[in-house]
Design a protein around this motif. Structure first.
Motif, PDB file in Angstrom:
ATOM      1  N   ARG A   1       0.816  -1.227   0.000  1.00 16.30           N
ATOM      2  CA  ARG A   1       0.000   0.000   0.000  1.00 16.30           C
ATOM      3  C   ARG A   1       0.844   1.269   0.000  1.00 16.30           C
ATOM      4  NH1 ARG A   1      -4.109  -1.520   4.881  1.00 16.30           N
ATOM      5  NH2 ARG A   1      -4.085  -3.756   4.501  1.00 16.30           N
ATOM      6  N   GLU A   2       0.230   2.327  -0.551  1.00 15.41           N
ATOM      7  CA  GLU A   2       0.834   3.666  -0.543  1.00 15.41           C
ATOM      8  C   GLU A   2      -0.254   4.686  -0.247  1.00 15.41           C
ATOM      9  OE1 GLU A   2       3.971   4.591  -0.896  1.00 15.41           O
ATOM     10  OE2 GLU A   2       4.808   2.684  -1.533  1.00 15.41           O
ATOM     11  N   ALA A   3       0.136   5.797   0.366  1.00 18.41           N
ATOM     12  CA  ALA A   3      -0.741   6.956   0.489  1.00 18.41           C
ATOM     13  C   ALA A   3      -0.715   7.667  -0.862  1.00 18.41           C
ATOM     14  CB  ALA A   3      -0.257   7.882   1.593  1.00 18.41           C
ATOM     15  N   ILE A   4      -1.873   8.061  -1.361  1.00 20.40           N
ATOM     16  CA  ILE A   4      -1.969   8.664  -2.694  1.00 20.40           C
ATOM     17  C   ILE A   4      -2.860   9.897  -2.665  1.00 20.40           C
ATOM     18  CG2 ILE A   4      -1.603   6.456  -3.881  1.00 20.40           C
ATOM     19  CD1 ILE A   4      -4.691   6.477  -4.451  1.00 20.40           C
ATOM     20  N   ASP A   5      -2.742  10.720  -3.708  1.00 22.36           N
ATOM     21  CA  ASP A   5      -3.660  11.828  -3.949  1.00 22.36           C
ATOM     22  C   ASP A   5      -4.592  11.406  -5.072  1.00 22.36           C
ATOM     23  OD1 ASP A   5      -2.570  13.554  -2.047  1.00 22.36           O
ATOM     24  OD2 ASP A   5      -1.050  14.271  -3.450  1.00 22.36           O
ATOM     25  N   VAL A   6      -5.892  11.585  -4.845  1.00 24.45           N
ATOM     26  CA  VAL A   6      -6.907  11.216  -5.824  1.00 24.45           C
ATOM     27  C   VAL A   6      -7.560  12.491  -6.339  1.00 24.45           C
ATOM     28  CG1 VAL A   6      -9.022   9.898  -6.238  1.00 24.45           C
ATOM     29  CG2 VAL A   6      -7.301   9.016  -4.647  1.00 24.45           C
ATOM     30  N   ALA A   7      -7.636  12.611  -7.644  1.00 25.50           N
ATOM     31  CA  ALA A   7      -8.206  13.804  -8.279  1.00 25.50           C
ATOM     32  C   ALA A   7      -9.635  14.060  -7.794  1.00 25.50           C
ATOM     33  CB  ALA A   7      -8.203  13.623  -9.800  1.00 25.50           C
ATOM     34  N   ALA A   8     -10.023  15.328  -7.802  1.00 24.83           N
ATOM     35  CA  ALA A   8     -11.386  15.711  -7.452  1.00 24.83           C
ATOM     36  C   ALA A   8     -12.363  14.969  -8.352  1.00 24.83           C
ATOM     37  CB  ALA A   8     -11.560  17.217  -7.631  1.00 24.83           C
ATOM     38  N   GLY A   9     -13.537  14.649  -7.801  1.00 26.67           N
ATOM     39  CA  GLY A   9     -14.526  13.954  -8.608  1.00 26.67           C
ATOM     40  C   GLY A   9     -15.575  13.275  -7.760  1.00 26.67           C
ATOM     41  N   PRO A  10     -16.256  12.304  -8.351  1.00 25.22           N
ATOM     42  CA  PRO A  10     -17.356  11.625  -7.660  1.00 25.22           C
ATOM     43  C   PRO A  10     -16.855  10.721  -6.539  1.00 25.22           C
ATOM     44  CG  PRO A  10     -16.888  10.515  -9.719  1.00 25.22           C
ATOM     45  CD  PRO A  10     -16.038  11.765  -9.693  1.00 25.22           C
ATOM     46  N   ALA A  11     -17.785  10.276  -5.709  1.00 24.59           N
ATOM     47  CA  ALA A  11     -17.462   9.307  -4.660  1.00 24.59           C
ATOM     48  C   ALA A  11     -16.946   8.030  -5.309  1.00 24.59           C
ATOM     49  CB  ALA A  11     -18.702   9.015  -3.827  1.00 24.59           C
ATOM     50  N   LEU A  12     -15.986   7.393  -4.661  1.00 28.97           N
ATOM     51  CA  LEU A  12     -15.390   6.161  -5.177  1.00 28.97           C
ATOM     52  C   LEU A  12     -15.461   5.075  -4.112  1.00 28.97           C
ATOM     53  CD1 LEU A  12     -12.164   7.695  -6.770  1.00 28.97           C
ATOM     54  CD2 LEU A  12     -14.272   7.042  -7.952  1.00 28.97           C
ATOM     55  N   ASN A  13     -15.739   3.862  -4.543  1.00 29.52           N
ATOM     56  CA  ASN A  13     -15.800   2.717  -3.637  1.00 29.52           C
ATOM     57  C   ASN A  13     -14.438   2.071  -3.480  1.00 29.52           C
ATOM     58  OD1 ASN A  13     -18.618   2.807  -3.225  1.00 29.52           O
ATOM     59  ND2 ASN A  13     -18.967   1.731  -5.141  1.00 29.52           N
ATOM     60  N   ALA A  14     -14.245   1.405  -2.358  1.00 27.25           N
ATOM     61  CA  ALA A  14     -13.064   0.559  -2.196  1.00 27.25           C
ATOM     62  C   ALA A  14     -13.082  -0.454  -3.331  1.00 27.25           C
ATOM     63  CB  ALA A  14     -13.114  -0.153  -0.846  1.00 27.25           C
ATOM     64  N   GLY A  15     -11.918  -0.730  -3.900  1.00 25.81           N
ATOM     65  CA  GLY A  15     -11.838  -1.666  -5.012  1.00 25.81           C
ATOM     66  C   GLY A  15     -11.898  -1.003  -6.375  1.00 25.81           C
ATOM     67  N   GLN A  16     -11.976   0.328  -6.414  1.00 27.45           N
ATOM     68  CA  GLN A  16     -11.975   1.058  -7.690  1.00 27.45           C
ATOM     69  C   GLN A  16     -10.595   0.958  -8.325  1.00 27.45           C
ATOM     70  OE1 GLN A  16     -14.376   3.100  -9.526  1.00 27.45           O
ATOM     71  NE2 GLN A  16     -12.703   2.850 -10.982  1.00 27.45           N
ATOM     72  N   ILE A  17     -10.535   0.534  -9.583  1.00 32.05           N
ATOM     73  CA  ILE A  17      -9.279   0.507 -10.321  1.00 32.05           C
ATOM     74  C   ILE A  17      -8.889   1.957 -10.624  1.00 32.05           C
ATOM     75  CG2 ILE A  17      -8.094  -0.311 -12.401  1.00 32.05           C
ATOM     76  CD1 ILE A  17      -9.074  -2.572 -10.585  1.00 32.05           C
ATOM     77  N   LEU A  18      -7.605   2.283 -10.438  1.00 32.48           N
ATOM     78  CA  LEU A  18      -7.126   3.650 -10.619  1.00 32.48           C
ATOM     79  C   LEU A  18      -6.028   3.724 -11.679  1.00 32.48           C
ATOM     80  CD1 LEU A  18      -6.735   4.625  -6.856  1.00 32.48           C
ATOM     81  CD2 LEU A  18      -8.632   5.234  -8.370  1.00 32.48           C
TER      82      LEU A  18
END
Length: 114
Positions: A24-41
């Motif tokens: 695992r890593e801490a990441i920055d996720v772009a602004a946008g809709p709600a995302l569920n655990a398990g979302q491919i990035l």
């Protein structure tokens, strides 16, 4: 009668991961809709922010590189999150956005879909 469906819990998609949280890593996720655990990035090349994998994009997010560990709420600013980025086995049925190309991309990071 109201039927409620329980959402995917943080890390529920994980079958195994490297010792000591090496996966695992801490990441920055772009602004946008709600995302569920398990979302491919994918990773947006210009900003270095992660975003939902989009096979038709041309900004870097067309390459699957990680899986969101826990859910994130909708936001109009960059959000902090955690992702599985290497050395893990994951459950196919608990992933969002998975296709054959994403599965192959993840395998190059030693994230194996079962």
């Amino acid at each position: 009668m109201n039927i409620r469906q329980e959402p995917i819990h943080a890390g529920e998609f994980l079958l195994s991961e490297g010792a000591g949280k090496i996966s695992r890593e801490a990441i920055d996720v772009a602004a946008g809709p709600a995302l569920n655990a398990g979302q491919i990035l994918g990773l947006i090349t210009a900003t270095g922010d992660f975003a939902p994998y989009n096979p038709t994009a041309e900004d870097g997010s067309e390459n699957a590189v990680a899986i969101l560990f826990g859910p994130l709420g909708e936001s109009d600013v960059v959000r902090r999150g955690r992702a599985v980025v290497r050395l893990a086995e994951v459950s196919e049925v608990h992933l969002t956005g998975l296709d054959l190309a994403a599965e192959k991309d993840l395998a190059t990071h030693f994230v194996i879909v079962r």
